[in-house]
Design an enzyme around this catalytic site. Structure first.
Site, PDB file in Angstrom:
ATOM      1  N   GLU A 124       0.842  -1.195   0.000  1.00  0.00           N
ATOM      2  CA  GLU A 124       0.000   0.000   0.000  1.00  0.00           C
ATOM      3  C   GLU A 124       0.877   1.245   0.000  1.00  0.00           C
ATOM      4  O   GLU A 124       2.101   1.168   0.141  1.00  0.00           O
ATOM      5  CB  GLU A 124      -0.923  -0.016   1.217  1.00  0.00           C
ATOM      6  N   HIS A 250      -8.898  10.136   2.569  1.00  0.00           N
ATOM      7  CA  HIS A 250      -8.483   9.072   1.667  1.00  0.00           C
ATOM      8  C   HIS A 250      -8.699   9.566   0.254  1.00  0.00           C
ATOM      9  O   HIS A 250      -9.759  10.118  -0.059  1.00  0.00           O
ATOM     10  CB  HIS A 250      -9.292   7.793   1.912  1.00  0.00           C
ATOM     11  N   ARG A 300      -0.776   9.463   0.905  1.00  0.00           N
ATOM     12  CA  ARG A 300      -2.189   9.775   0.626  1.00  0.00           C
ATOM     13  C   ARG A 300      -2.466  11.249   0.377  1.00  0.00           C
ATOM     14  O   ARG A 300      -3.273  11.599  -0.478  1.00  0.00           O
ATOM     15  CB  ARG A 300      -3.048   9.301   1.811  1.00  0.00           C
ATOM     16  N   HIS A 356     -11.238  10.086   6.282  1.00  0.00           N
ATOM     17  CA  HIS A 356     -10.958   8.664   6.462  1.00  0.00           C
ATOM     18  C   HIS A 356     -10.435   8.333   7.854  1.00  0.00           C
ATOM     19  O   HIS A 356     -10.813   7.322   8.430  1.00  0.00           O
ATOM     20  CB  HIS A 356      -9.932   8.244   5.408  1.00  0.00           C
ATOM     21  N   ARG A 391      -0.764   9.340   8.438  1.00  0.00           N
ATOM     22  CA  ARG A 391      -0.740   7.897   8.750  1.00  0.00           C
ATOM     23  C   ARG A 391      -0.438   7.085   7.503  1.00  0.00           C
ATOM     24  O   ARG A 391      -1.087   7.261   6.469  1.00  0.00           O
ATOM     25  CB  ARG A 391      -2.103   7.458   9.286  1.00  0.00           C
TER      26      ARG A 391
HETATM   27  C1  LIG Z   1     -13.417   1.938   4.985  1.00  0.00           C
HETATM   28  C2  LIG Z   1     -12.206   1.881   5.872  1.00  0.00           C
HETATM   29  C3  LIG Z   1     -11.120   1.116   5.502  1.00  0.00           C
HETATM   30  C4  LIG Z   1      -9.992   1.048   6.307  1.00  0.00           C
HETATM   31  N1  LIG Z   1      -8.959   0.245   5.948  1.00  0.00           N
HETATM   32  C5  LIG Z   1      -7.895   0.123   6.785  1.00  0.00           C
HETATM   33  C6  LIG Z   1      -6.849  -0.786   6.495  1.00  0.00           C
HETATM   34  O1  LIG Z   1      -6.882  -1.502   5.510  1.00  0.00           O
HETATM   35  N2  LIG Z   1      -5.800  -0.840   7.354  1.00  0.00           N
HETATM   36  C7  LIG Z   1      -5.717  -0.073   8.474  1.00  0.00           C
HETATM   37  O2  LIG Z   1      -4.743  -0.179   9.221  1.00  0.00           O
HETATM   38  N3  LIG Z   1      -6.723   0.774   8.773  1.00  0.00           N
HETATM   39  C8  LIG Z   1      -7.793   0.886   7.973  1.00  0.00           C
HETATM   40  N4  LIG Z   1      -8.799   1.737   8.295  1.00  0.00           N
HETATM   41  C9  LIG Z   1      -8.749   2.430   9.583  1.00  0.00           C
HETATM   42  C10 LIG Z   1      -9.073   1.450  10.687  1.00  0.00           C
HETATM   43  O3  LIG Z   1     -10.085   0.563  10.268  1.00  0.00           O
HETATM   44  C11 LIG Z   1      -9.568   2.165  11.934  1.00  0.00           C
HETATM   45  O4  LIG Z   1      -8.735   3.249  12.248  1.00  0.00           O
HETATM   46  C12 LIG Z   1      -9.578   1.212  13.107  1.00  0.00           C
HETATM   47  O5  LIG Z   1     -10.374   0.078  12.808  1.00  0.00           O
HETATM   48  C13 LIG Z   1     -10.108   1.927  14.332  1.00  0.00           C
HETATM   49  O6  LIG Z   1     -10.318   0.989  15.339  1.00  0.00           O
HETATM   50  P1  LIG Z   1     -10.852   1.488  16.733  1.00  0.00           P
HETATM   51  O7  LIG Z   1     -10.987   0.269  17.567  1.00  0.00           O
HETATM   52  O8  LIG Z   1     -10.010   2.589  17.230  1.00  0.00           O
HETATM   53  O9  LIG Z   1     -12.275   2.146  16.424  1.00  0.00           O
HETATM   54  P2  LIG Z   1     -13.586   1.582  15.706  1.00  0.00           P
HETATM   55  O10 LIG Z   1     -13.362   0.311  15.011  1.00  0.00           O
HETATM   56  O11 LIG Z   1     -14.106   2.720  14.905  1.00  0.00           O
HETATM   57  O12 LIG Z   1     -14.551   1.267  16.910  1.00  0.00           O
HETATM   58  C14 LIG Z   1     -15.005   2.288  17.767  1.00  0.00           C
HETATM   59  C15 LIG Z   1     -16.207   1.774  18.523  1.00  0.00           C
HETATM   60  O13 LIG Z   1     -16.520   2.717  19.549  1.00  0.00           O
HETATM   61  C16 LIG Z   1     -17.912   2.843  19.647  1.00  0.00           C
HETATM   62  N5  LIG Z   1     -18.221   4.156  20.208  1.00  0.00           N
HETATM   63  C17 LIG Z   1     -17.929   5.371  19.707  1.00  0.00           C
HETATM   64  N6  LIG Z   1     -18.375   6.340  20.531  1.00  0.00           N
HETATM   65  C18 LIG Z   1     -18.982   5.723  21.573  1.00  0.00           C
HETATM   66  C19 LIG Z   1     -19.665   6.180  22.723  1.00  0.00           C
HETATM   67  N7  LIG Z   1     -19.841   7.485  23.005  1.00  0.00           N
HETATM   68  N8  LIG Z   1     -20.184   5.270  23.560  1.00  0.00           N
HETATM   69  C20 LIG Z   1     -20.060   3.946  23.312  1.00  0.00           C
HETATM   70  N9  LIG Z   1     -19.403   3.441  22.229  1.00  0.00           N
HETATM   71  C21 LIG Z   1     -18.881   4.324  21.373  1.00  0.00           C
HETATM   72  C22 LIG Z   1     -18.425   2.668  18.237  1.00  0.00           C
HETATM   73  O14 LIG Z   1     -19.739   2.187  18.278  1.00  0.00           O
HETATM   74  C23 LIG Z   1     -17.449   1.634  17.657  1.00  0.00           C
HETATM   75  O15 LIG Z   1     -17.951   0.332  17.753  1.00  0.00           O
HETATM   76  C24 LIG Z   1      -9.942   1.804   7.505  1.00  0.00           C
HETATM   77  C25 LIG Z   1     -11.024   2.591   7.868  1.00  0.00           C
HETATM   78  C26 LIG Z   1     -12.148   2.627   7.078  1.00  0.00           C
HETATM   79  C27 LIG Z   1     -13.303   3.468   7.499  1.00  0.00           C
END
Ligand SMILES: Cc1cc2nc3c(=O)[nH]c(=O)nc-3n(C[C@H](O)[C@H](O)[C@H](O)COP(=O)(O)OP(=O)(O)OC[C@H]3O[C@@H](n4cnc5c(N)ncnc54)[C@H](O)[C@@H]3O)c2cc1C
Length: 542
Positions: A124, A250, A300, A356, A391
């Site tokens: 990537e 993105h 990016r 993104h 990032r």
């Molecule tokens: C389409 C897409 C493709 C991506 N592809 C990649 C990739 O290939 N490789 C890579 O490294 N990264 C990628 N990313 C980025 C990566 O997926 C995210 O940064 C990462 O998954 C974030 O994980 P997280 O656990 O921090 O948050 P999230 O997975 O966003 O989870 C956060 C959780 O917190 C909960 N939440 C939020 N606020 C509250 C609240 N007030 N009370 C209770 N619950 C709450 C939400 O419901 C959610 O379930 C991508 C992102 C997207 C959108």
């Protein structure tokens, strides 16, 4: 655990807010390494219905290839970070990511391997060698499936929104846990039945893992619940926030025909460009080779700016990849594009940059600790400084796993021998009564931020955005109705204002922060990071 009644005392050792990859890795680490601790995970909505993790496509960066090393991974990450990456945090990320991939496999994740058994890695943007461990183009869904199955029966899940920190009176304001607005739910394999309503969820330690801020922008790859709640929560608790001006756009969101109704954009993963798809202009000419030596695989922000510079629009052309590659390696994108009425096998796909990833967030040390006792953060909401000003692809999943685990271990060590904060917290600032419709204000917030604090910014545009946000905040209800939409709007207005303030202060272009009026690096900003906290004026620290 029996049914959850909001009038009951809900008390845990650790409350993890957010059940994406960061929250689940942290909670499962606690379950393995400190099984005596009572851990609950609070998350918005149905399992898997919110959060970015299930959407992640391209893969998880880890130096597991024969031609790779943690030193090379670290060097690429620092280069992408454009002078702002924290070298110690980056070294930790690169060194520990392979072990976190192994944890995920041990917990049941199935990644792609070649016939000889080696990882089949995607390459990537910004990566000098193929480095992203993947499960076709649905890596996040596979990681999420494995974590969720592993969590079943091991963790208590509460469904609802964290409203604000449960804090005692000044001056020391110890954290007692979280005020949460719980949904009324039936029992599920992962959670007890719940009575809906406001509840104090006591916890000796709170880990924020609430993901990003895409829901504050008009075009985003994130889902609805990504409203920067954790950043607002950290602010309310008095924790330091940092790097908020760095919001990653993105380059290749699928541009819907006629603009589309929704703010959500299908991501056309960078791995497509890694596999050979080209960016072309309206005349069918590639424009990236003249913009950067890495052409389509440039960082990016470089690709995003090049797309925005095409007067007639830009398209991603993957027709030559062929039906087999599309079907086997990019089934998610293929099906998604077809749902939007495009056929990538026969036509180039129109693209536009869209929000993104939130690079800034709650400032943490190398163990996920925020500047407030009892409060940790991991994943996209946290900012340990790994990404610097930009990032690199694949580093978010690895950052979430590496620092999610570190936060869990740090919490377990901190809790050892420590008792709960004495006394009761202040009640939350919620007004009883019916929900008010805030959808128009929220749409305006998205429009204002996208226009003023989007992929390309200027002092004048940021000033205009600041004024518009002030007006929106002034028009919002003074007392917060007890409703998820209102809470998300409050959080969005707060974090939107902080993003705009940070972006106004940084009078240079660096990484994803692109100022038309200050197009280059400014040496005065070389190692400088903007910090905010609810208790002090913004300040700049190197
Ligand atoms: C389409 C897409 C493709 C991506 N592809 C990649 C990739 O290939 N490789 C890579 O490294 N990264 C990628 N990313 C980025 C990566 O997926 C995210 O940064 C990462 O998954 C974030 O994980 P997280 O656990 O921090 O948050 P999230 O997975 O966003 O989870 C956060 C959780 O917190 C909960 N939440 C939020 N606020 C509250 C609240 N007030 N009370 C209770 N619950 C709450 C939400 O419901 C959610 O379930 C991508 C992102 C997207 C959108």
């Amino acid at each position: 655990m029996g049914p959850v009644r909001t009038g009951d005392e809900l008390s845990f050792d650790v409350l993890v807010v957010g059940a994406g990859v960061a929250g689940l890795v942290a909670a499962l680490t606690l379950a393995e390494e400190a099984p005596h601790l009572r851990v609950a995970v609070l998350d918005k909505g149905q399992i898997g219905s919110s959060g970015s993790t299930p959407l992640a496509q391209g893969g998880m960066a880890a130096a597991v290839g024969a031609d790779d090393s943690p030193a090379l991974h670290a060097a690429d990450t620092l280069r992408a970070g454009d002078g702002l990456g924290d070298e110690r945090a980056v070294r930790i990320l690169a060194t520990e990511a392979p072990a976190r991939v192994a944890d995920l496999e041990r917990w049941g994740a199935r990644f792609d391997h070649d016939p000889a058994g080696a990882f089949s890695l995607a390459r990537e943007g910004g990566q000098t060698v193929s480095r992203s461990v993947r499960a076709a183009d649905a890596t996040g869904a596979e990681i999420f499936r494995a974590l969720r199955e592993r969590a079943t029966g091991r963790l208590t899940r509460l469904q609802g929104v964290a409203v604000e920190p449960a804090l005692a009176a000044a001056p020391s304001r110890p954290l007692h846990g979280v005020w949460a607005l719980l949904d009324a739910t039936e029992a599920t394999p992962t959670g007890p039945a719940q009575e809906g309503g406001l509840a104090l969820v006591r916890a000796r330690a709170v880990l924020l893992a609430t993901g990003g801020c895409g829901g504050l922008y008009a075009g985003t790859t994130n889902r609805d619940g990504a409203t920067a709640d954790g950043v607002a929560f950290a602010w309310q608790a008095g924790a330091e926030l940092t790097d908020l001006e760095f919001v990653q756009f993105h380059p290749t969101g699928l541009k819907p025909r006629d603009g589309g109704e929704s703010f959500w954009r299908l991501l056309l993963t960078e791995a497509l460009r890694g596999a050979g798809a080209h960016l072309i202009d309206g005349e069918g000419h590639r424009f990236m080779p003249s913009r950067h030596p890495d052409a389509e695989l440039a960082p990016r922000h470089v690709v995003a700016k090049a797309i925005l510079d095409q007067p007639g629009g830009a398209w991603l052309d993957g027709r030559h990849l062929g039906a087999r590659v599309w079907a086997e390696e990019f089934p998610t994108v293929l099906a998604g594009a077809r749902r939007f009425g495009f056929d990538p096998l026969t036509e180039p796909l129109p693209v536009e940059p869209c929000e993104h990833y939130m690079i800034g967030g709650a400032a943490t040390d190398l163990h996920g600790r925020t500047t407030v006792d009892g409060l940790w953060a991991a994943g996209e909401v946290a900012c340990p400084g790994v990404h610097g000003a930009n990032r690199m692809a694949g580093n978010s999943l690895s950052q979430s796993c590496v620092f999610g685990r570190r936060a869990a271990l740090s919490i377990a060590a901190w809790l050892d021998g420590r008792s709960e904060a004495a006394g009761d917290p202040h009640p939350p600032a919620l007004a009883p009564g019916d929900a008010t419709d805030v959808s128009a204000t929220r749409a305006e917030l998205r429009r204002v931020l996208s226009r003023g604090a989007g992929a390309v910014r200027s002092g004048a545009g940021l000033d205009e955005a600041a004024k518009a946000l002030d007006a929106l905040a002034a028009a919002a209800p003074a007392a917060l109705p007890a409703h998820r939409d209102a809470i998300e709007l409050r959080n969005g207005l707060l974090v939107g204002e902080l993003i705009v303030r940070a972006a106004s202060l940084r009078e240079e272009s660096r990484g994803v922060h692109w100022r038309e009026d200050f197009p280059g690096h400014d040496p005065r900003w070389e190692r400088a990071r903007i910090r905010f906290s609810g208790t002090s004026e913004p300040h700049v620290r190197s």
